[in-house]
Design an enzyme around this catalytic site. Structure first.
Site, PDB file in Angstrom:
ATOM      1  CD  GLU A   1       7.538   2.819  -0.906  1.00 53.46           C
ATOM      2  OE1 GLU A   1       7.598   3.313  -2.044  1.00 53.46           O
ATOM      3  OE2 GLU A   1       8.048   1.716  -0.623  1.00 53.46           O
TER       4      GLU A   1
ATOM      5  N   GLY B   1      10.684  -3.727   0.846  1.00 51.86           N
ATOM      6  CA  GLY B   1      12.046  -3.207   0.980  1.00 51.86           C
ATOM      7  C   GLY B   1      12.803  -3.762   2.174  1.00 51.86           C
TER       8      GLY B   1
ATOM      9  CE  LYS C   1       8.893   0.564  -3.964  1.00 48.16           C
ATOM     10  NZ  LYS C   1       9.007   0.000  -2.614  1.00 48.16           N
TER      11      LYS C   1
ATOM     12  CG  ASN D   1       6.727   1.093  -7.535  1.00 45.03           C
ATOM     13  OD1 ASN D   1       7.134   2.127  -8.051  1.00 45.03           O
ATOM     14  ND2 ASN D   1       6.134   1.068  -6.347  1.00 45.03           N
TER      15      ASN D   1
ATOM     16  CG  HIS E   1       3.324   1.864  -3.092  1.00 45.25           C
ATOM     17  ND1 HIS E   1       4.126   2.067  -1.999  1.00 45.25           N
ATOM     18  CD2 HIS E   1       3.818   0.777  -3.737  1.00 45.25           C
ATOM     19  CE1 HIS E   1       5.080   1.146  -1.987  1.00 45.25           C
ATOM     20  NE2 HIS E   1       4.918   0.345  -3.032  1.00 45.25           N
TER      21      HIS E   1
ATOM     22  CD  GLU F   1       3.369  -3.421  -3.156  1.00 42.63           C
ATOM     23  OE1 GLU F   1       4.228  -3.894  -3.912  1.00 42.63           O
ATOM     24  OE2 GLU F   1       3.352  -2.230  -2.814  1.00 42.63           O
TER      25      GLU F   1
ATOM     26  CB  SER G   1      11.066  -8.808   0.028  1.00 43.57           C
ATOM     27  OG  SER G   1      11.352  -7.674   0.837  1.00 43.57           O
TER      28      SER G   1
HETATM   29  P1  13P Z   1      10.371  -4.311  -2.769  1.00 46.36           P
HETATM   30  O1  13P Z   1      10.232  -5.324  -3.870  1.00 46.36           O
HETATM   31  O2  13P Z   1      11.623  -3.503  -2.865  1.00 46.36           O
HETATM   32  O3  13P Z   1      10.145  -4.912  -1.422  1.00 46.36           O
HETATM   33  O4  13P Z   1       9.176  -3.239  -2.995  1.00 46.36           O
HETATM   34  C1  13P Z   1       7.887  -3.705  -3.185  1.00 46.36           C
HETATM   35  C2  13P Z   1       7.028  -2.577  -3.583  1.00 46.36           C
HETATM   36  O5  13P Z   1       6.771  -1.670  -2.814  1.00 46.36           O
HETATM   37  C3  13P Z   1       6.515  -2.567  -4.959  1.00 46.36           C
HETATM   38  O6  13P Z   1       5.518  -1.621  -5.116  1.00 46.36           O
END
Ligand code: 13P
Length: 251
Positions: free
Chosen positions: A98, A174, A11, A9, A96, A168, A214
């Site tokens: 976010e 993150g 982002k 992803n 997601h 997740e 992560s």
């Molecule tokens: P990270 O791997 O940066 O923690 O992000 C995970 C994520 O949100 C994947 O969709």
């Protein structure tokens, strides 16, 4: 036996030249390697067409990070499932955290998006996960159950044959603080059990459940060796070809 699926992803990262570079490097890193897992990249909308062209002779598949639930019309700034299909997208990330927290998406909106995606033969990667506060309050399973039941409401087993679920935990995204393999396995097992209850054991047994939060080259192997962890949804570590390909190899 479930095939492992690793999705990156991206982002809101990478302009067009960075997209060309990253995909070229992923292809280079993968060449000559014998990998068993499926790999998906999910760049921003405006880079999908370029990404698709670059992936023409590659086994790496293409996904988007979001979609709107209407077919067309006066929805300024939105993208429809058929538009994603038309540029060669096969997968779409939905729900997601976010988008739930920053963009205000509810379970009901996510449910509509899953329905619209399935109708257009896009394969949903449906994300669920609890916040740190919810984990500390001991309501993780309750939150996951609500997200799954609401997200999949009114959708039959046969319509979900291409569903991927991604667990997740919000506190692991993150932050560099991944769930331990045991913490992740516990929730994955719960999700599989819940899906068996809502649908059937057979369907639950073949459902791919990814872990995200992560995931890095050095923790992927241990996470992916858990019995109910069937892949990874990778954020930060998918922005470098070397670490993304190491995670694919770990699977
Ligand atoms: P990270 O791997 O940066 O923690 O992000 C995970 C994520 O949100 C994947 O969709």
């Amino acid at each position: 036996m479930r095939k492992k699926i690793i999705a990156g992803n991206w982002k809101m990262n990478n302009d067009i030249s960075a997209t060309v570079n990253l995909i070229s490097e992923i292809k280079k890193e993968l060449s000559g390697k014998n990998v068993n897992a499926d790999a998906i990249v999910c760049p921003p909308f405006i880079n999908l067409e370029t990404a698709k062209a670059l992936l023409k002779d590659s086994p790496v598949k293409l996904g988007a990070q979001n979609v709107y639930f209407e077919e067309s019309g006066a929805f300024t700034g939105e993208i429809s499932p058929s538009m994603l299909k038309s540029v060669g997208c096969e997968f779409v990330i939905l729900g997601h955290s976010e988008r739930r927290t920053i963009l205000g998406e509810s379970d009901q909106i996510i449910n509509k998006k899953i329905k619209a995606s399935i109708k257009n033969l896009l394969k949903p990667i449906f994300c669920v996960g609890e916040t740190l506060e919810e984990r500390e309050k001991g309501v993780t399973f309750k939150i996951i159950e609500r997200q799954i039941r609401n997200g999949l409401e009114g959708i039959s087993e046969s319509e979900l044959e291409n569903l991927i679920v991604a667990y997740e935990p919000v506190w692991a995204i993150g932050t560099g603080k991944n769930a331990t393999p045991q913490q992740a396995q516990e929730v994955h097992q719960f999700i599989r059990g819940l899906i068996a209850k809502i649908y059937s054991q057979n369907f639950a047994d073949q459902l791919v459940i990814q872990y995200g939060g992560s995931v890095k080259a050095d923790n992927a192997k241990e996470l992916l060796s858990q019995p109910d962890i069937d892949g990874a949804l990778v954020g930060g570590a998918c922005l470098k070809a070397e670490s993304f390909v190491k995670i694919i190899e770990a699977a």
